[in-house]
Design a protein around this motif. Structure first.
Motif, PDB file in Angstrom:
ATOM      1  N   CYS A 123       0.826  -1.213   0.000  1.00 39.02           N
ATOM      2  CA  CYS A 123       0.000   0.000   0.000  1.00 39.02           C
ATOM      3  C   CYS A 123       0.860   1.264   0.000  1.00 39.02           C
ATOM      4  CB  CYS A 123      -0.947   0.004   1.198  1.00 39.02           C
ATOM      5  SG  CYS A 123      -2.295  -1.177   1.037  1.00 39.02           S
ATOM      6  N   ARG A 136      -3.227   1.272  -5.550  1.00 41.87           N
ATOM      7  CA  ARG A 136      -4.297   0.300  -5.304  1.00 41.87           C
ATOM      8  C   ARG A 136      -3.660  -1.069  -5.107  1.00 41.87           C
ATOM      9  NH1 ARG A 136      -8.417  -1.483 -10.078  1.00 41.87           N
ATOM     10  NH2 ARG A 136      -9.614  -3.004  -8.915  1.00 41.87           N
ATOM     11  N   GLN A 165      -5.838  -0.498   5.919  1.00 40.07           N
ATOM     12  CA  GLN A 165      -5.207  -0.003   4.692  1.00 40.07           C
ATOM     13  C   GLN A 165      -6.293   0.423   3.702  1.00 40.07           C
ATOM     14  OE1 GLN A 165      -1.939   0.336   4.823  1.00 40.07           O
ATOM     15  NE2 GLN A 165      -1.980  -0.715   6.808  1.00 40.07           N
ATOM     16  N   ARG A 172      -6.111   1.550   0.779  1.00 41.41           N
ATOM     17  CA  ARG A 172      -5.837   1.217  -0.613  1.00 41.41           C
ATOM     18  C   ARG A 172      -5.989  -0.275  -0.897  1.00 41.41           C
ATOM     19  NH1 ARG A 172      -0.382   4.755  -1.840  1.00 41.41           N
ATOM     20  NH2 ARG A 172      -1.314   6.766  -1.381  1.00 41.41           N
ATOM     21  N   ALA A 173      -6.182  -1.067   0.140  1.00 44.55           N
ATOM     22  CA  ALA A 173      -6.206  -2.532  -0.028  1.00 44.55           C
ATOM     23  C   ALA A 173      -7.626  -3.067  -0.104  1.00 44.55           C
ATOM     24  CB  ALA A 173      -5.463  -3.211   1.119  1.00 44.55           C
TER      25      ALA A 173
END
Length: 178
Positions: free
Chosen positions: A96, A101, A125, A127-128
């Motif tokens: 991340c 992404r 997270q 972005r995860a």
């Protein structure tokens, strides 16, 4: 003497009506000696799920700090990092930090135990995301896989409808952990 990878060649006809992406790709996949055919098929399914023009296969299991698949933007930044398997929470956090992404694709019958261990940390997270493949479908696609094969893949409403190398129709409907 070290064992070398087994090379597979895949002809993929893809019609993704969800993203208006249509095409034909000839892919070369390397099956690492310590990798199962199911994991290789999961990597190929990940490629089908995220039809980004820049999405490429990484170096594989032999390169620890690299994604299984990744896409780079025009500035060479990692726009999408895809890990297939059950990475620890620290690997997801580091991914991340490197990518805009991150998608983790666990597979197999034991993925719920992995998710219990890492869920709290992975959810932190932003972005995860986690996308779970149905093991039975992956197993069916990996069974008796010849070194050269062709699939016709139709993507609609988030599901992949695959006419495989045996002429069987296999439906892969990924699940999210959200």
């Amino acid at each position: 003497m070290a064992l070398s990878a087994t090379v597979f060649h895949a002809d993929i006809d893809i019609a993704d009506t969800d993203r208006n992406h249509f095409g034909h790709e000839r892919l070369t996949l390397a099956l690492h000696p310590s990798e199962t055919p199911q994991r290789m098929v999961a990597r190929l399914l990940a490629w089908c799920l995220f039809p980004e023009p820049a999405l490429t296969f990484g170096s594989g299991l032999s390169t620890r700090d690299e994604a299984d698949l990744l896409a780079r933007d025009l500035h060479d930044n990692i726009s999408h990092w895809v890990d297939v398997g059950e990475p620890d929470a620290d690997r997801v956090r580091k991914a991340c930090l490197r990518a805009a992404r991150v998608t983790v694709i666990p597979y197999g019958r034991q993925w719920p135990q992995w998710w219990k261990r890492v869920e709290k940390d992975v959810r932190k997270q932003s972005r995860a995301s986690v996308c779970v493949l149905p093991w039975d479908a992956v197993d069916t696609l990996a069974r008796d896989l010849p070194r050269t094969f062709a699939w016709q893949v139709n993507v609609s409403d988030g599901s992949l409808y695959i006419a495989d190398h045996r002429g069987e129709m296999v439906t892969v409907t990924p699940a999210s952990t959200d």
